[in-house]
Design an enzyme around this catalytic site. Structure first.
Site, PDB file in Angstrom:
ATOM      1  CB  ILE A  40      30.067  44.545  38.874  1.00 20.90           C
ATOM      2  CG1 ILE A  40      29.757  44.583  40.378  1.00 20.90           C
ATOM      3  CG2 ILE A  40      31.518  44.867  38.567  1.00 20.90           C
ATOM      4  CD1 ILE A  40      30.424  43.492  41.174  1.00 20.90           C
ATOM      5  CG  ASP A  56      41.618  44.344  39.943  1.00 20.69           C
ATOM      6  OD1 ASP A  56      41.181  45.292  40.611  1.00 20.69           O
ATOM      7  OD2 ASP A  56      42.794  43.967  40.002  1.00 20.69           O
ATOM      8  CB  THR A  84      34.348  32.212  38.292  1.00 20.66           C
ATOM      9  OG1 THR A  84      33.913  33.553  38.030  1.00 20.66           O
ATOM     10  CG2 THR A  84      33.691  31.675  39.546  1.00 20.66           C
TER      11      THR A  84
END
Length: 148
Positions: A17, A40, A126
């Protein structure tokens, strides 16, 4: 996979990402916005310390589960990072689907408010939060489709 919904495009991708060339990247954050592992950690490592410095300054009380807040994107190609706090999975009877939908919806609202034309989401909750991927995918897709 790509779907058109009212002049909007919804695409599903698998990959890093932090490398997406979009206006906003969504971070799977914890409620303290304290950084962590997984998505994160990857976003903070690649985006640099300015992201954490900004969230510390702008959101000293963190962000509640089921919501999201916005920061600049530091060294990422994106303009913004949306720090979304999904729920910890506890079997589904403690409002987890509604909280997860709320986190996705708030990111979409932030995208509109900040004139973002593209946004990349991870599969919120998830990983370490153990939300079952199939159930989380249904919530994510139905929330995005309803919003569009």
């Amino acid at each position: 996979m790509q779907v058109q919904i009212d002049n909007q495009t919804l695409e599903l991708h698998q990959g890093d990402i932090t490398l997406q060339e979009v206006d906003a990247i969504v971070n799977a954050a914890n409620s303290r916005l304290a950084g962590g592992g997984g998505v994160d950690g990857a976003i903070h490592r690649r985006g640099g310390p300015s992201i954490m410095a900004e969230t510390d300054r702008e959101y000293p009380d963190g962000c509640p589960t089921g919501s999201a807040v916005l920061s600049s994107a530091g060294d990422l190609a994106a303009k913004f990072v949306m720090h979304a706090v999904g729920p910890v999975w506890s079997g589904g009877a403690r409002g987890e689907p509604e909280q997860l939908a709320g986190a996705y919806r708030r990111c979409l609202e932030l995208a509109v408010e900040n004139e973002c034309r593209s946004i990349a989401f991870p599969a919120l909750s998830t990983g370490a939060y153990r939300y079952p991927l199939d159930r989380a995918a249904r919530v994510a897709l139905s929330t995005a489709i309803d919003f569009l």
